[in-house]
Scaffold this motif. Sequence first.
Motif, short mmCIF file in Angstrom:
data_model
loop_
_atom_site.label_atom_id
_atom_site.label_comp_id
_atom_site.label_asym_id
_atom_site.label_seq_id
_atom_site.Cartn_x
_atom_site.Cartn_y
_atom_site.Cartn_z
N PRO A 1 0.83 -1.21 0.00
CA PRO A 1 0.00 0.00 0.00
C PRO A 1 0.86 1.26 0.00
O PRO A 1 2.05 1.22 0.33
N ILE A 2 0.25 2.36 -0.37
CA ILE A 2 0.93 3.64 -0.32
C ILE A 2 1.14 4.03 1.14
O ILE A 2 0.27 3.83 1.98
N SER A 3 2.30 4.56 1.46
CA SER A 3 2.61 4.96 2.83
C SER A 3 1.74 6.13 3.27
O SER A 3 1.37 6.99 2.45
N ALA A 4 1.40 6.15 4.54
CA ALA A 4 0.58 7.24 5.09
C ALA A 4 1.30 8.58 4.98
O ALA A 4 0.67 9.64 4.85
N ILE A 5 2.62 8.55 5.05
CA ILE A 5 3.44 9.75 4.84
C ILE A 5 4.16 9.56 3.52
O ILE A 5 4.94 8.62 3.36
N GLY A 6 3.91 10.45 2.56
CA GLY A 6 4.47 10.25 1.23
C GLY A 6 5.84 10.87 1.04
O GLY A 6 6.81 10.18 0.73
N THR A 7 5.92 12.19 1.24
CA THR A 7 7.15 12.92 0.94
C THR A 7 7.49 13.87 2.07
O THR A 7 6.61 14.51 2.65
N ILE A 8 8.79 13.96 2.37
CA ILE A 8 9.29 14.89 3.38
C ILE A 8 10.35 15.78 2.73
O ILE A 8 11.19 15.29 1.96
N GLU A 9 10.32 17.06 3.04
CA GLU A 9 11.35 17.97 2.56
C GLU A 9 12.25 18.37 3.72
O GLU A 9 11.77 18.74 4.78
N ILE A 10 13.54 18.26 3.51
CA ILE A 10 14.52 18.66 4.53
C ILE A 10 15.18 19.94 4.07
O ILE A 10 15.77 20.00 2.99
N LYS A 11 15.07 20.98 4.90
CA LYS A 11 15.57 22.30 4.52
C LYS A 11 16.68 22.79 5.44
O LYS A 11 16.93 23.99 5.52
N GLN A 12 17.29 21.87 6.16
CA GLN A 12 18.38 22.26 7.05
C GLN A 12 19.47 21.21 6.99
O GLN A 12 19.29 20.13 6.43
N GLU A 13 20.59 21.54 7.57
CA GLU A 13 21.70 20.60 7.60
C GLU A 13 21.31 19.39 8.42
O GLU A 13 20.68 19.51 9.47
N PHE A 14 21.68 18.21 7.96
CA PHE A 14 21.33 16.97 8.66
C PHE A 14 22.19 16.82 9.90
O PHE A 14 23.41 16.88 9.85
N ASP A 15 21.54 16.63 11.05
CA ASP A 15 22.25 16.43 12.31
C ASP A 15 21.52 15.38 13.13
O ASP A 15 20.54 14.78 12.67
N GLU A 16 21.99 15.12 14.36
CA GLU A 16 21.39 14.06 15.16
C GLU A 16 19.97 14.40 15.62
O GLU A 16 19.16 13.50 15.83
N ILE A 17 19.67 15.67 15.78
CA ILE A 17 18.30 16.04 16.14
C ILE A 17 17.35 15.71 14.99
O ILE A 17 16.27 15.15 15.20
N LEU A 18 17.77 16.04 13.78
CA LEU A 18 16.94 15.72 12.62
C LEU A 18 16.85 14.21 12.42
O LEU A 18 15.79 13.69 12.05
N LEU A 19 17.94 13.50 12.66
CA LEU A 19 17.92 12.04 12.59
C LEU A 19 16.88 11.47 13.54
O LEU A 19 16.09 10.60 13.18
N ASN A 20 16.88 11.98 14.77
CA ASN A 20 15.91 11.54 15.77
C ASN A 20 14.48 11.73 15.27
O ASN A 20 13.65 10.81 15.36
N GLN A 21 14.19 12.88 14.72
CA GLN A 21 12.85 13.18 14.25
C GLN A 21 12.47 12.30 13.05
O GLN A 21 11.35 11.80 12.97
N LEU A 22 13.41 12.13 12.14
CA LEU A 22 13.13 11.40 10.91
C LEU A 22 12.90 9.92 11.19
O LEU A 22 11.94 9.32 10.69
N VAL A 23 13.77 9.32 12.00
CA VAL A 23 13.64 7.91 12.32
C VAL A 23 12.34 7.64 13.05
O VAL A 23 11.57 6.73 12.70
N LYS A 24 12.04 8.42 14.07
CA LYS A 24 10.84 8.18 14.87
C LYS A 24 9.56 8.50 14.11
O LYS A 24 8.50 7.98 14.45
N MET A 25 9.65 9.33 13.07
CA MET A 25 8.48 9.59 12.24
C MET A 25 8.04 8.32 11.51
O MET A 25 6.85 8.06 11.33
N VAL A 26 9.02 7.49 11.12
CA VAL A 26 8.72 6.24 10.44
C VAL A 26 8.49 5.12 11.44
O VAL A 26 7.51 4.38 11.36
#
Length: 372
Positions: A292-317
């Motif tokens: 099936p199609i994922s409930a979350i389709g596309t994410i845009e990242i507009k900042q430098e990738f760091d551990e805070i963003l990693l935390n948010q991205l991983v836990k979102m999935v």
Amino acid sequence: MNIFYDENMPFAADFFADLGVLTAFSGRDLSAADISDADVLLVRSITKVNEALLQNNKTLSFVGTATIGVDHIDQDYLADRAVNFCSAPGCNAVSVAEYVLSALVVLAERYLITLSGLTVGIVGAGNTGSRLSEKLSALNIKHVLCDPILAENSVDKRNFVTLEQALSCDVVSLHVPLTRTGPNATYHLLDAGRLAQFKANQILINACRGEVIDNAALLKIKQQGHTLKLVLDVWENEPNILSALIAYCDITTAHIAGYSLEGKARGTEILYQALCRQLDILPNKQLTDFLPISAIGTIEIKQEFDEILLNQLVKMVYDVRRDDAIFRQQINIQGFDHIRKTYPTRREFSSITVNLNNASSLDVPHQLGFNK
């Protein structure tokens, strides 16, 4: 042709519908009488396939397990009966690697740990250990590989360390099959002696087989005050686990590390392809037909990738804390198998497209497995 399949195999009815008469069963409750007329038997890890299960059957020609582990299958017995056998190596390797990464993200947040400062010892460098290694490399997290069998293979040019070296890392993540004989047997690989050598505040993750760790010995050192941090997805004697150990774990789950929808469904697809080969017919279905199609389709990242963003991205999935909470709330009420049977749908990183609008992100999300 009579095809019997575990009810927890995603899309089994879709894949095998054209090949025979289908019957679904509960993996833990399957009996010899249930499959007396089976031509094809498709199982998962909770079903032991041996002479006792197959004693009433004279028609079986194919057994498949939609799992990477095969310790529940008596392959010698199947060979003696000339029954073809197929497993699904690597089918849920990505799922398990993402489980480990989610656990590390959660523990890093909980204990104010900087992930980039950790060293990780990966014990078992097959499909799953390799996928974890790739994700850690993407994050520039230092790690070592321990695999005595692969270390002796001249074709594998990776660098390997000893078990003792791997066990001295800040994080130890176990990804070995369960074997009970031979010089590299993994049954109680971490026994009382090796567990006693762990240092304070190390992190031990087991997402392979419960019997790789002596659970009674592990409980004993924790009761004595050892501050080893524990992430246990697998347990000895499932489903009748050592429940006293739960209170001493940071994260506990019901053998679901490999239970992403993609991970389980890849196992189904591999068995479908194998049975088609045996029947000498051309496969005309593939996994992408059914996902099936994922409930979350596309994410845009507009900042430098760091551990805070990693935390948010991983836990979102996938946030492993959900499964830890389910386990603790239900294990003594519904039981181990019920938790697995009713496991909520979980997707892998690849189900989400990540667009990068910042060149300094260095494409880390895509290296982690997110879709472009």
